[in-house]
Scaffold this motif. Structure first.
Motif, mmCIF file in Angstrom:
data_model
loop_
_atom_site.group_PDB
_atom_site.id
_atom_site.type_symbol
_atom_site.label_atom_id
_atom_site.label_comp_id
_atom_site.label_asym_id
_atom_site.label_seq_id
_atom_site.Cartn_x
_atom_site.Cartn_y
_atom_site.Cartn_z
ATOM 1 N N LEU A 73 9.149 -4.306 -6.448
ATOM 2 C CA LEU A 73 9.246 -5.673 -6.955
ATOM 3 C C LEU A 73 9.546 -6.659 -5.838
ATOM 4 O O LEU A 73 9.060 -7.796 -5.851
ATOM 5 N N ASP A 74 10.363 -6.252 -4.865
ATOM 6 C CA ASP A 74 10.667 -7.134 -3.734
ATOM 7 C C ASP A 74 9.401 -7.490 -2.968
ATOM 8 O O ASP A 74 9.248 -8.621 -2.494
ATOM 9 N N CYS A 75 8.506 -6.530 -2.838
ATOM 10 C CA CYS A 75 7.256 -6.792 -2.126
ATOM 11 C C CYS A 75 6.398 -7.798 -2.882
ATOM 12 O O CYS A 75 5.861 -8.735 -2.293
ATOM 13 N N TYR A 76 6.282 -7.632 -4.200
ATOM 14 C CA TYR A 76 5.494 -8.581 -4.981
ATOM 15 C C TYR A 76 6.106 -9.978 -4.930
ATOM 16 O O TYR A 76 5.392 -10.983 -4.839
ATOM 17 N N ALA A 77 7.434 -10.056 -5.000
ATOM 18 C CA ALA A 77 8.094 -11.360 -4.931
ATOM 19 C C ALA A 77 7.799 -12.056 -3.614
ATOM 20 O O ALA A 77 7.554 -13.268 -3.563
ATOM 21 N N ALA A 78 7.814 -11.299 -2.512
ATOM 22 C CA ALA A 78 7.520 -11.884 -1.209
ATOM 23 C C ALA A 78 6.049 -12.276 -1.094
ATOM 24 O O ALA A 78 5.708 -13.340 -0.564
ATOM 25 N N LEU A 79 5.159 -11.430 -1.604
ATOM 26 C CA LEU A 79 3.726 -11.733 -1.534
ATOM 27 C C LEU A 79 3.380 -13.016 -2.279
ATOM 28 O O LEU A 79 2.466 -13.749 -1.883
ATOM 29 N N LEU A 80 4.106 -13.302 -3.353
ATOM 30 C CA LEU A 80 3.802 -14.500 -4.134
ATOM 31 C C LEU A 80 4.080 -15.789 -3.373
ATOM 32 O O LEU A 80 3.652 -16.862 -3.798
ATOM 33 N N HIS A 81 4.784 -15.709 -2.247
ATOM 34 C CA HIS A 81 4.889 -16.877 -1.369
ATOM 35 C C HIS A 81 3.545 -17.196 -0.714
ATOM 36 O O HIS A 81 3.326 -18.320 -0.252
ATOM 37 N N ALA A 112 0.825 -1.210 0.000
ATOM 38 C CA ALA A 112 0.000 0.000 0.000
ATOM 39 C C ALA A 112 0.861 1.262 0.000
ATOM 40 O O ALA A 112 0.518 2.264 -0.642
ATOM 41 N N LEU A 113 1.994 1.202 0.696
ATOM 42 C CA LEU A 113 2.873 2.363 0.787
ATOM 43 C C LEU A 113 3.740 2.539 -0.455
ATOM 44 O O LEU A 113 4.081 3.666 -0.817
ATOM 45 N N ASN A 114 4.118 1.422 -1.075
ATOM 46 C CA ASN A 114 4.969 1.498 -2.268
ATOM 47 C C ASN A 114 4.517 0.430 -3.269
ATOM 48 O O ASN A 114 5.068 -0.671 -3.302
ATOM 49 N N PRO A 115 3.506 0.733 -4.078
ATOM 50 C CA PRO A 115 2.960 -0.271 -4.996
ATOM 51 C C PRO A 115 3.878 -0.618 -6.157
ATOM 52 O O PRO A 115 3.516 -1.456 -6.982
ATOM 53 N N ASP A 116 5.046 -0.013 -6.246
ATOM 54 C CA ASP A 116 5.997 -0.337 -7.315
ATOM 55 C C ASP A 116 7.137 -1.243 -6.858
ATOM 56 O O ASP A 116 8.060 -1.507 -7.637
ATOM 57 N N ALA A 145 0.182 -6.562 -12.083
ATOM 58 C CA ALA A 145 0.903 -7.014 -13.275
ATOM 59 C C ALA A 145 1.216 -5.844 -14.201
ATOM 60 O O ALA A 145 2.294 -5.795 -14.818
ATOM 61 N N ALA A 146 0.294 -4.903 -14.291
ATOM 62 C CA ALA A 146 0.533 -3.726 -15.135
ATOM 63 C C ALA A 146 1.709 -2.903 -14.616
ATOM 64 O O ALA A 146 2.534 -2.403 -15.391
ATOM 65 N N ARG A 147 1.792 -2.763 -13.301
ATOM 66 C CA ARG A 147 2.914 -2.018 -12.724
ATOM 67 C C ARG A 147 4.238 -2.738 -12.973
ATOM 68 O O ARG A 147 5.264 -2.117 -13.276
#
Length: 402
Positions: free
Chosen positions: A41-49, A35-39, A60-62
């Motif tokens: 990539l490290d956050c998305y990689a961790a969330l995919l766990h 929410a604080l930094n929607p760009d 995906a668009a970002r």
């Protein structure tokens, strides 16, 4: 509390919770970071766990925008391409996903020195034989290391997790103690250095492990490992230790070694789908990955035949289909009685254990399982979905073997 809007701190908390196996805390922290930094990539990689991301959604668009932004360096763009590949493959769009992975791998490989794009096994290692070890002097204090090694994605983390169930075993991660110990020595000078160390009664390997953050209590005041009566082990699961096992065995033949391997196609796909932080330059080309797997298998077989250490070879396939049997073999390898199985979840049948339900931790070939996860066979044969794409890997693997 002092920095409630610091996205990087929430991300770090989420990543730490993932390592601890606390799914709920991880998800809360990572969602706040997103929410604080929607760009990020490290956050998305961790969330995919933990949760899937829609391949056509705003996330995906970002990520796609990052991949197409040529103002960013190649490493950042490649990372975005790897994430897009995962989103597509998880949605069942295998061909599209592989296209993204291929683009990310090419972009990464282009930045790697040519000599680092292959997995090399020096011939001097394969010339070490039983006579080599029989002739070496060994009068050193014991070392608390427990070496679990093999190529990345071969099951090392699962082995480490099973071993760490015992109170006498500490999961030390990929510390690479064997590499650290000899990093400042040229290969041609190693024999002389290790001979001098043995004659002087000290070990560069034990010294390296004393510097591990979790080494407290593993050495007595004189720097030696604890006595056998109260022996404790520190697992080192770094792939970098595999080619250095021979040098380690010259000084520490008492240390148990676990060698991990996996079927070539599944392992090769897992490597190709993984964007490493550093190293493993062979993984970004399918043919080079196939050769690397064959060479690592040859080295594993060689160490199994000649090392003076107690050696156990663990196949990933047996690990995930027969975890109870492999668990018993691993503790027998250390001379330890297996600890009680982890407590079952409330409502589970007896014998069905682990801290989290399997569905809570999402599996994917490029990712290690969450802390406390049970071995799961669902990734066996995953490479079959990409049989045509993996032809270069399989052909190179077979050619290298023969």
């Amino acid at each position: 509390r002092r920095w409630p809007d610091a996205a990087s701190l929430h991300l770090a908390l989420g990543q730490l919770a993932l390592r601890r196996g606390d799914r709920h805390a991880a998800l809360a922290a990572l969602e706040r970071a997103r929410a604080l930094n929607p760009d990020s990539l490290d956050c998305y990689a961790a969330l995919l766990h933990l949760v899937p991301l829609a391949p056509d959604g705003p996330e995906a668009a970002r990520i796609l925008a990052r991949a197409l932004d040529h103002r960013r360096d190649d490493a950042a763009r490649a990372r975005a391409l790897f994430l897009l590949g995962q989103l597509q493959v998880e949605a069942g769009r295998d061909r599209t996903g592989f296209v993204y992975y291929a683009a990310g791998n090419r972009l990464t490989a282009d930045a790697i020195e040519e000599r680092k794009r292959e997995y090399h096994v020096p011939e001097r290692l394969l010339r070490m034989d039983r006579k080599t070890f029989a002739a070496s002097a060994r009068s050193l204090p014991p070392c608390p290391a427990l070496v679990v090694t093999g190529l990345p994605r071969s099951g090392k983390s699962l082995v480490e997790g099973l071993l760490a169930e015992h109170p006498a075993v500490t999961a030390g991660g990929e510390f690479a103690g064997l590499r650290r110990a000899v990093a400042d020595t040229r290969p041609g000078d190693l024999s002389a250095r290790l001979g001098a160390a043995a004659a002087g009664g000290h070990s560069p390997f034990a010294k390296a492990y004393r510097e591990h953050p979790l080494a407290a209590g593993l050495f007595d005041e004189g720097g030696a490992a604890g006595s056998d009566a109260g022996h404790r082990w520190l697992v080192d699961s770094s792939p970098a230790n595999l080619p250095r096992l021979g040098y380690f065995g010259l000084l520490h033949p008492e240390v148990p070694v676990v060698l991990c391997r996996r079927r070539a196609a599944d392992l090769g796909l897992a490597l190709y789908f993984k964007k490493f932080r550093s190293g493993h330059g062979y993984s970004y080309d399918l043919a080079a990955a196939g050769r690397a797997i064959a060479r690592a298998e040859r080295l594993i077989a060689h160490w199994q035949a000649v090392l003076p250490n107690p050696v156990l070879v663990v196949d990933y396939e047996a690990l995930v289909t027969e975890p109870d049997s492999m668990r018993a073999k691993l503790f027998a390898h250390l001379g330890l009685a297996p600890p009680p199985a982890p407590a079952a979840m409330a409502g589970d049948e007896p014998g069905k254990q682990r801290a989290e339900a399997p569905a809570d931790w999402r599996l994917f070939p490029s990712k290690s399982p969450g802390a406390g996860s049970a071995p799961d066979p669902s990734l066996l044969g995953f490479a079959g979905r990409f049989a045509d794409e993996l032809n270069p890997l399989v052909a190179a693997y077979e050619a290298e073997r023969h």
